[in-house]
Design a protein around this motif. Sequence first.
Motif, PDB file in Angstrom:
ATOM      1  N   GLU A 514       0.831  -1.202   0.000  1.00 37.14           N
ATOM      2  CA  GLU A 514       0.000   0.000   0.000  1.00 37.14           C
ATOM      3  C   GLU A 514       0.868   1.256   0.000  1.00 37.14           C
ATOM      4  O   GLU A 514       0.407   2.339   0.328  1.00 37.14           O
ATOM      5  CB  GLU A 514      -0.917   0.002   1.229  1.00 37.14           C
ATOM      6  N   GLY A 515       2.123   1.083  -0.391  1.00 34.23           N
ATOM      7  CA  GLY A 515       3.054   2.193  -0.398  1.00 34.23           C
ATOM      8  C   GLY A 515       3.028   2.953  -1.712  1.00 34.23           C
ATOM      9  O   GLY A 515       2.023   3.001  -2.424  1.00 34.23           O
ATOM     10  N   ASP A 516       4.163   3.559  -2.015  1.00 34.30           N
ATOM     11  CA  ASP A 516       4.281   4.374  -3.224  1.00 34.30           C
ATOM     12  C   ASP A 516       5.642   4.122  -3.845  1.00 34.30           C
ATOM     13  O   ASP A 516       6.349   3.186  -3.453  1.00 34.30           O
ATOM     14  CB  ASP A 516       4.069   5.859  -2.894  1.00 34.30           C
ATOM     15  N   THR A 517       6.027   4.953  -4.806  1.00 29.49           N
ATOM     16  CA  THR A 517       7.298   4.705  -5.489  1.00 29.49           C
ATOM     17  C   THR A 517       8.498   5.020  -4.610  1.00 29.49           C
ATOM     18  O   THR A 517       9.636   4.722  -4.996  1.00 29.49           O
ATOM     19  CB  THR A 517       7.386   5.521  -6.795  1.00 29.49           C
ATOM     20  N   TYR A 518       8.288   5.605  -3.448  1.00 29.71           N
ATOM     21  CA  TYR A 518       9.373   5.835  -2.497  1.00 29.71           C
ATOM     22  C   TYR A 518       9.544   4.660  -1.528  1.00 29.71           C
ATOM     23  O   TYR A 518      10.661   4.298  -1.180  1.00 29.71           O
ATOM     24  CB  TYR A 518       9.106   7.094  -1.661  1.00 29.71           C
ATOM     25  N   ASP A 519       8.422   4.114  -1.051  1.00 26.12           N
ATOM     26  CA  ASP A 519       8.513   3.177   0.068  1.00 26.12           C
ATOM     27  C   ASP A 519       7.485   2.063  -0.017  1.00 26.12           C
ATOM     28  O   ASP A 519       6.328   2.293  -0.390  1.00 26.12           O
ATOM     29  CB  ASP A 519       8.291   3.920   1.394  1.00 26.12           C
ATOM     30  N   SER A 692       5.156  -3.350  -7.053  1.00 32.37           N
ATOM     31  CA  SER A 692       4.171  -2.879  -8.020  1.00 32.37           C
ATOM     32  C   SER A 692       3.265  -1.884  -7.300  1.00 32.37           C
ATOM     33  O   SER A 692       2.508  -2.259  -6.406  1.00 32.37           O
ATOM     34  CB  SER A 692       3.374  -4.084  -8.543  1.00 32.37           C
ATOM     35  N   VAL A 693       3.398  -0.595  -7.636  1.00 32.66           N
ATOM     36  CA  VAL A 693       2.643   0.459  -6.942  1.00 32.66           C
ATOM     37  C   VAL A 693       2.111   1.465  -7.954  1.00 32.66           C
ATOM     38  O   VAL A 693       2.657   1.598  -9.043  1.00 32.66           O
ATOM     39  CB  VAL A 693       3.511   1.188  -5.894  1.00 32.66           C
ATOM     40  N   GLY A 694       1.077   2.199  -7.548  1.00 32.27           N
ATOM     41  CA  GLY A 694       0.374   3.050  -8.500  1.00 32.27           C
ATOM     42  C   GLY A 694       0.413   4.535  -8.239  1.00 32.27           C
ATOM     43  O   GLY A 694      -0.279   5.289  -8.929  1.00 32.27           O
ATOM     44  N   PRO A 717      -0.762   9.725  -9.981  1.00 32.37           N
ATOM     45  CA  PRO A 717      -0.870   8.310 -10.346  1.00 32.37           C
ATOM     46  C   PRO A 717       0.314   7.869 -11.207  1.00 32.37           C
ATOM     47  O   PRO A 717       0.806   8.625 -12.053  1.00 32.37           O
ATOM     48  CB  PRO A 717      -2.177   8.253 -11.144  1.00 32.37           C
ATOM     49  N   THR A 718       0.770   6.647 -10.978  1.00 33.21           N
ATOM     50  CA  THR A 718       1.870   6.071 -11.778  1.00 33.21           C
ATOM     51  C   THR A 718       1.501   4.654 -12.197  1.00 33.21           C
ATOM     52  O   THR A 718       2.099   3.677 -11.745  1.00 33.21           O
ATOM     53  CB  THR A 718       3.189   6.053 -10.972  1.00 33.21           C
TER      54      THR A 718
END
Length: 870
Positions: A514-519, A692-694, A717-718
């Motif tokens: 449930e993270g992001d492109t950082y963590d 895999s994060v968005g 969004p990514t």
Amino acid sequence: MKKKVHVIHHTHWDFEWYFTNHESFIQLTYHLDEVMNALETNMIDVYLLDGQLSILDEYLQSFPDQEERIKQLVTSGKLIIGPWYTQTDELIVAGESIVRNLDLGISLAEKLGGYFNVGYLPDSFGQGKDMPKIYNGFGMDKTVFWRGVPNYITEDREFFWSSEDGSEVLASNIKNGYFIGGGLIYSDDAQGLMKTIEEGAPTDQLVLPVGGDQRYVDYNLRERIELFNNELEDYELVESSYDTFFDSLDTTDLQHVSGEFISSSVSKIHRSIYSSRYDHKYMNDKIERRLIYQLEPLMLMAKKQGIPYKQGLLDRIWKLLSKNQAHDSAGGCNSDKTNKIILDRFIEADQLSYSAVDYLTRKLAESRAVVCENDLLLFNTLPYSRKKIEKIAISIESEYFNLEYNGEKIPYQLIRTTKENAGSIRKKSEDMDPNKFYFIHDILIDIEVPALSFVELTIIERNEPNETSLNVTDEMIENNYYQISLVNGDIELKDKKANIVYDQFISIEDSGDEGDTYDYSPPEEDKVYKLDFSNTKITTIKGKLQETLEIQGKWQLPKDLAARVTGEVLKEIKYVLTLSLESDSNYINGHLVIDNTVLDHRMRLLIKSNMSNKLSYSNTPFGTVEREVIDPYLDRWKELGWREEPTSIFPMLNYVNVHNDETNLTVFSKGIKEYQLVGDSFETVALTLFRSVGFLGRPDLIRRPGIASGNEFKYVPTPDSQLEKRLSFKFGIQLADYYDPSQLMKEFQQQVVTLPFYQIQELNRFTTTLKYFVSNPLLHDVVKQEMPTIELEKLNFSSIRQSRDGKGIEIRVYNPNLVESVSGSVIELPQATKWHFVNLKGDQLTEPRVNDKIEIGIVKPGEIKTIKLY
């Protein structure tokens, strides 16, 4: 006496981030007008242009008429530039990449009048332990950075930071960030700002950086300084520079600290960013290896034969790579449009470097005195002899063949044979000439190639069948060291030498993210899947050089985070895992290919060590790091006010090792950059294959509470960062009798650096793109030339390349040991040659000598030594 506040006027110019470099370039073209006008009209005294040359490099390509203007400002000391090309990541890029980054930045800056002789990295996500020795190697004894210093090591802002070889720099840690000086411009709370910046300051000299991301010139800087000076009794604010600040420091009582700085006690550090955009990290790793271990040495081999050394080509490729190694770019914490541009640069660097290797091997092969059809040449681009099992492809008319070296047959193992039509393609296949065809044979060959040289084999076509590998139905492969079996869906390893069995030796773990492109951040509700290899198709191939176990299967996983809560299994992930054992090697080759169809998840490769572990070991750019498996502050980080959970997720370059007195396990990777030790006794090495994060940033994560990293005001969004595509992971595993960090890097180089090859033939004009082009041989014959040969005693080879001045060859080695000095390593030269030691910048350190053998001498723990040959 008043405390002096050095106001550092600057901009932090992220090369790219949630915006692209193209977009910020427009801002830059006008920003530099403002900067130069402000400096020329004495509106401001001095301006720091973020310590990187890439932005000026691109600016001057469009505005070459501004070069003299910039030179005047640089030489006058008003505009401060360099030393970097881009502000590099320090933890997951190769040491030679960091050296090339500084090399490019300094070379460009010197042409513009000089460079900022300080290791300035205001926003890198952690500080690597080797940086003091890298800085010293470029003649720098000072550094400025922000993130990562543990407050339990020091709470001081200024201190001496050392590497294990004794290298040391005077460090200024801008604990509140490079943007803290915004308080001078936007707030009238002068006393509050002073309280902030003096906390932890060990002297009466304070730093106030005034700047920010892509920030404009503060035209009212002097007005605001005067306002604060009128309000403050105990402080004096002055326009200044870091050079002036360092010169003003009394360093008598400053602390001395060492090691890497990757703590979240004071600032966010993003300890799981190393697994964002794995596809980019894989490409970076591959191109680094090709440049350092193949192309640069091959250009030296070619130069010895009269082929020009193309430094401009190398610089072009290194610039592309350096742009992708800026801290945000390397981390992958960018918008999708930015990541697409990063990937395009990787593709460009990949094609340029591959084609250069292809061109040079062909030119050398086709320029020998005697060139015959079906000559096969293999090149060793490392400065020591290598005996290696290499995979190559040959194209011949016959279905059957022998390989000969100096008139004697040499062993090979046929992997597959493909029949291709050699005639003109036609719309209907039946209209093609059935008599025009050739065979492509993929083979393994066992060959020894001298240092920085090549061997010439001959392919002898024949009519009798080849000896083939055996496809068998059992689910086991083995060699002299191991037996690997698939038992009830689990991979079991038997270490024959130690007579130890590892059950569930390799497995896969999949969890929600449930993270992001950082963590990485675990979801509030999650189901963690331990994936085995049940219900699979098994292919086992046994040959004289290698045995291979291929496992094809499917895993069922929840489609997304919502499906993980309900327990619904909605998506199918296909995979192929291949494990290979060479006949007489204790190195297990692994290759996993998956088709990722699932969102918001993390997949890890688990390797069981059968031992309890308190420490892990990994290689760094020029050394080794020992890390505690569990952070001592893990249970108290929130009450202590840390910015993130100090989960023991760590960066890695090429391997992670665990060992005790009886067992020594190493897991190697080609592009996987993150590991953690897990299990009740931390017996399992977990490599993060990918996340895999968005979203670029998310707020209120379990591991990182509070505002979102990146842009805190908008979700970005990514969807591309979900990596819904085919992913390939290459790794190796080795069990050995003892732990030796130098041997581990030698093993890594032996396994991952391939032997470039070229076959003389005209049947197949599409072996590579350049094969279709015509090419003249050289006007003189290529003959084998003796080149320097390195015999390393517990040292590691780092690079061999032409010196920047074009007058010699630079060979670099280092000692990866943490505490042990080593000696006994030599460089054998083909004839008496003038040489001396130089630093990383290429400056002479010792008096020249003339010898046919160089004794490298005593090399301290972690020390780098570079030798220049004329």
